[in-house]
Design a protein around this motif. Sequence first.
Motif, mmCIF file in Angstrom:
data_model
loop_
_atom_site.group_PDB
_atom_site.id
_atom_site.type_symbol
_atom_site.label_atom_id
_atom_site.label_comp_id
_atom_site.label_asym_id
_atom_site.label_seq_id
_atom_site.Cartn_x
_atom_site.Cartn_y
_atom_site.Cartn_z
ATOM 1 N N ILE A 187 5.622 9.704 15.411
ATOM 2 C CA ILE A 187 6.202 9.760 14.064
ATOM 3 C C ILE A 187 7.528 9.007 14.052
ATOM 4 C CG2 ILE A 187 5.108 11.872 13.201
ATOM 5 C CD1 ILE A 187 7.451 13.453 14.032
ATOM 6 N N GLY A 188 7.837 8.423 12.921
ATOM 7 C CA GLY A 188 9.077 7.668 12.791
ATOM 8 C C GLY A 188 10.182 8.545 12.226
ATOM 9 N N HIS A 189 11.421 8.264 12.600
ATOM 10 C CA HIS A 189 12.548 8.969 11.986
ATOM 11 C C HIS A 189 13.587 7.923 11.574
ATOM 12 C CE1 HIS A 189 15.156 12.865 11.964
ATOM 13 N NE2 HIS A 189 15.364 12.112 10.918
ATOM 14 N N LEU A 190 13.763 7.789 10.275
ATOM 15 C CA LEU A 190 14.751 6.858 9.729
ATOM 16 C C LEU A 190 15.993 7.677 9.377
ATOM 17 C CD1 LEU A 190 15.077 3.887 8.672
ATOM 18 C CD2 LEU A 190 14.504 4.775 6.435
ATOM 19 N N TYR A 191 17.133 7.349 9.990
ATOM 20 C CA TYR A 191 18.287 8.224 9.768
ATOM 21 C C TYR A 191 19.581 7.439 9.701
ATOM 22 C CZ TYR A 191 19.183 7.730 14.767
ATOM 23 O OH TYR A 191 19.447 7.220 15.999
ATOM 24 N N PHE A 192 20.568 8.061 9.029
ATOM 25 C CA PHE A 192 21.907 7.501 8.904
ATOM 26 C C PHE A 192 22.694 7.733 10.183
ATOM 27 C CE2 PHE A 192 22.883 7.706 4.047
ATOM 28 C CZ PHE A 192 22.352 6.439 3.908
ATOM 29 N N GLU A 193 23.463 6.724 10.568
ATOM 30 C CA GLU A 193 24.492 6.932 11.570
ATOM 31 C C GLU A 193 25.462 7.975 11.004
ATOM 32 O OE1 GLU A 193 26.557 3.462 13.625
ATOM 33 O OE2 GLU A 193 27.872 3.846 11.934
ATOM 34 N N GLY A 194 25.922 8.883 11.864
ATOM 35 C CA GLY A 194 26.875 9.881 11.369
ATOM 36 C C GLY A 194 26.300 11.281 11.416
ATOM 37 N N ASP A 195 27.070 12.212 10.888
ATOM 38 C CA ASP A 195 26.738 13.627 11.070
ATOM 39 C C ASP A 195 25.382 14.016 10.508
ATOM 40 O OD1 ASP A 195 27.671 13.146 8.476
ATOM 41 O OD2 ASP A 195 28.031 15.276 8.195
ATOM 42 N N TYR A 196 25.074 13.547 9.297
ATOM 43 C CA TYR A 196 23.869 13.987 8.610
ATOM 44 C C TYR A 196 22.625 13.531 9.371
ATOM 45 C CZ TYR A 196 20.348 13.027 4.885
ATOM 46 O OH TYR A 196 19.224 12.870 4.144
ATOM 47 N N LYS A 236 4.236 -1.102 13.314
ATOM 48 C CA LYS A 236 3.872 -1.643 14.629
ATOM 49 C C LYS A 236 3.671 -0.509 15.624
ATOM 50 C CE LYS A 236 5.375 -5.213 17.766
ATOM 51 N NZ LYS A 236 6.637 -5.275 18.482
ATOM 52 N N ALA A 237 4.525 0.539 15.509
ATOM 53 C CA ALA A 237 4.426 1.670 16.437
ATOM 54 C C ALA A 237 3.278 2.610 16.060
ATOM 55 C CB ALA A 237 5.740 2.438 16.460
ATOM 56 N N GLY A 238 2.660 2.358 14.919
ATOM 57 C CA GLY A 238 1.529 3.185 14.504
ATOM 58 C C GLY A 238 1.901 4.614 14.168
ATOM 59 N N VAL A 239 2.979 4.791 13.389
ATOM 60 C CA VAL A 239 3.427 6.152 13.087
ATOM 61 C C VAL A 239 2.442 6.852 12.141
ATOM 62 C CG1 VAL A 239 5.849 5.558 13.403
ATOM 63 C CG2 VAL A 239 4.847 5.454 11.117
ATOM 64 N N LYS A 240 2.317 8.158 12.323
ATOM 65 C CA LYS A 240 1.423 8.958 11.475
ATOM 66 C C LYS A 240 2.200 9.606 10.331
ATOM 67 C CE LYS A 240 -2.623 8.665 13.571
ATOM 68 N NZ LYS A 240 -2.270 7.704 14.599
ATOM 69 N N ALA A 241 3.525 9.613 10.426
ATOM 70 C CA ALA A 241 4.374 10.188 9.388
ATOM 71 C C ALA A 241 5.795 9.683 9.609
ATOM 72 C CB ALA A 241 4.351 11.714 9.439
ATOM 73 N N ILE A 242 6.628 9.818 8.568
ATOM 74 C CA ILE A 242 8.017 9.366 8.689
ATOM 75 C C ILE A 242 8.946 10.502 8.264
ATOM 76 C CG2 ILE A 242 9.748 7.729 7.871
ATOM 77 C CD1 ILE A 242 7.435 5.768 7.305
ATOM 78 N N LEU A 243 9.931 10.772 9.103
ATOM 79 C CA LEU A 243 11.005 11.686 8.709
ATOM 80 C C LEU A 243 12.140 10.830 8.173
ATOM 81 C CD1 LEU A 243 11.016 14.077 11.778
ATOM 82 C CD2 LEU A 243 9.986 14.471 9.546
ATOM 83 N N PHE A 244 12.804 11.325 7.142
ATOM 84 C CA PHE A 244 13.785 10.500 6.456
ATOM 85 C C PHE A 244 15.093 11.276 6.277
ATOM 86 C CE2 PHE A 244 15.717 9.093 2.444
ATOM 87 C CZ PHE A 244 15.856 7.740 2.692
ATOM 88 N N SER A 245 16.169 10.792 6.884
ATOM 89 C CA SER A 245 17.474 11.450 6.760
ATOM 90 C C SER A 245 18.504 10.422 6.319
ATOM 91 C CB SER A 245 17.890 12.075 8.081
ATOM 92 O OG SER A 245 16.843 12.843 8.606
#
Lengths: 420, 339
Positions: A187-196, A236-245
């Motif tokens: 699974i992919g995780h797209l996230y902000f640099e920083g605390d959150y 490309k990594a073939g993710v089955k879901a994405i987490l988004f922060s």
Amino acid sequence: MSSRLVGSVAVALALVVAACGKGGAEESGGGAGTSADTVKTGPGATADTITLGYLPDLSGVFAPNGKSQMEGANLYWDAKNKAGGICGRQIEVKVQDTGYDPQKAVAAYQQLSGDVIGLGLVLGSSIVSALLPSVESDGMFLNFAGWTSDILPAENVAIAGTTYDIEAINAVDFLMSEKGVKAGDTIGHLYFEGDYGENALKGSKFAAGKHDLKIVEQKITPADQDMTGQVSAFKKAGVKAILFSAAPPQAASLAGVAASQKLDVPIVANGPGWTPQLLKTPAAKALEANYYVVSSMAPLSVQSEGVQKFLTDYKAANPKGTPSSNGSLYAYAGAQIADAALTKACENKDLTRKGVLDALHSLNALDTGGTVAGTLDFTDPSRPPGKLVYLAKVSADAPGGLKALGEPSEAADAQGYEFK
Amino acid sequence: MSRALVTAAVFVVLAALPIWLESFWLQTALFAMAAMIAAIGLSLLIGIAGQLSLAHAFFVAIGAYGYAYLAGEGVAPLLALLGAVLLAGLAGAAFSPIAGRVRGIYLGLASLGLVFLGQHILQNATGITGGYEGVAVEPFSLFGFSFSNTDPDTLVILGVPYGRLERLWYLGVVLVALAVWYGRNLVRSRPGRALATLRDSEVAAAVMGVDVVRYKAAAFTVSSMYAGLGGVLMALAFGRIVPESFGFVLSVDFLVMVVIGGAGSVGGAAAGALFVTALPLVLNHYSGSLPLLAEPGTGGVGASEFSRFIYGAAIVAVLLFARDGLAGLARRARKERVA
């Protein structure tokens, strides 16, 4: 001549000092002032008013959110004051803009700190970090408009609900139980640099370790608006879901680009990743198809007493406004928490800062009427007060654009999670 | 003689101010003093040496984080202060080969990169900088006297309890005085005149025997050390520093201070710094009693928005009517009085 001048300057100075030296002004208010009803008071509390400080961002990058938050706070306190206030005292709200700038925030805090019993809302963890030394030495409580567990343990800080890492653990649980993600998947995780973002990543990594999932990380900054590269990497990594922060602008790009690249997977976002305005973007269709939100703040479609009361009052006070979970509803819930602590402190006959802080930490099952998931337990400063989260799906018909999926819940994995 | 008397009177007033300044004013003044020191450095660089730098926030950050790190590791505060200033100077010296090669707007752009590099380092070198959580800054102390709320725990002067801000005020005044004194002397000295020649014509300067590369590097180094010292004071004024305080906006603010104050003037830079730093804070403070401004949180034009408008208007006014800034205005006013 010259010595006379120096002499007269010295005399003048001495007079001025005697006349208007600031003295120990802060101490005089801090003494055990006992009024007729024998409630002990300190700075920020008198016989007929209690003063709360608010430090939102009204001119910086989070200004729209800050304005929405002040709507929610004013809504709650205006109603409270009409109903007689707390402890027979009216609540006065003193607002200072921080502009999301730590320097302005520190100066604004110095200006407020002598007059307030506590801080009803502070936005931004960098701001809270910068203020914390002073807040601790002044011994006041602080409602933190953020949900990061990095702030724990903090005696002075109150979080509304649970933290980003727990939200992410619940998000993974949701993906595995409802969306067909299996052990061994990526699974992919797209996230902000920083605390959150980094706090959420801690949670997703923990959950991934439990279930033998592989996390593909994509770290971005708020300045990144185009998610094409990130989506390609996920595909490309073939993710089955994405987490988004991250924030709504990135959400629009992520969902839109994923749809155009035929990456048809569920996206689960933390609370700050949603705003109803997203439904007015070209990505609305893609969001409706695949976008979910996990948060301890209630989606506005929840049929609970607290949320419905908030919605009716909000519509009456701001006919043109758009209520939002992270803005006006959060500030409303924060005011509920402050109200509970102040009321309890009044029962204990101790409206000093320490009295309020002690009262806050004695609340073990605060029910917000559903604005925050579950009941809140503030007795242990090393854990977030809430455990449950709401899961919601984007739906153009629901108020606030989110339709709640079932009752607030808690993933089993979250129970074994260690903060820090 | 009368000049010395005026200086003495100014210092007496400055020494007495904390007795009746509220903590908000002290805090604002400390931020302004930190900005003054750093702005003097940039004014020397831009106005005297003729090098445009947008990296000033980066060097300020080195000073601030350098002090926080060194003092946190147990180095004596005074040594940590000197160490942080040296560190900023070293960083400036390391960048000076680039400063020696490119000029004007190109140097501005090249130096701009440092700010973003700095932000990346501050966010990610968590061992030293604490990342987004920032680091706590050890209070300054000198000969056992701590510039904080403790040690001595209670210090009451003329009935006023002297806490952290009151004590830091004196440190700030001394540091600003040193910065002004050194800056003025530098401008009037042989190296200062050499730098001014360099600014006006590198060829002429080289013909006069000025080592162009060395002087350019020295100017950048000195300016960075000023930034470092400003950073240390800023860190002390904050008590805890976070990366957001040292971003691109701070660099631009410094540029505005120098333009408003008048590039090349030490006093002008200090005045510009006071204007730019204190204006938004003070307007915010009085937003309740100013008729045109909305109370924060009620919608309408608030103090922060309004101070941005004033900023913009001030810059435009300075560029149109007083190219040499506040310093130039003061100079002309003095001339007229004499004439």
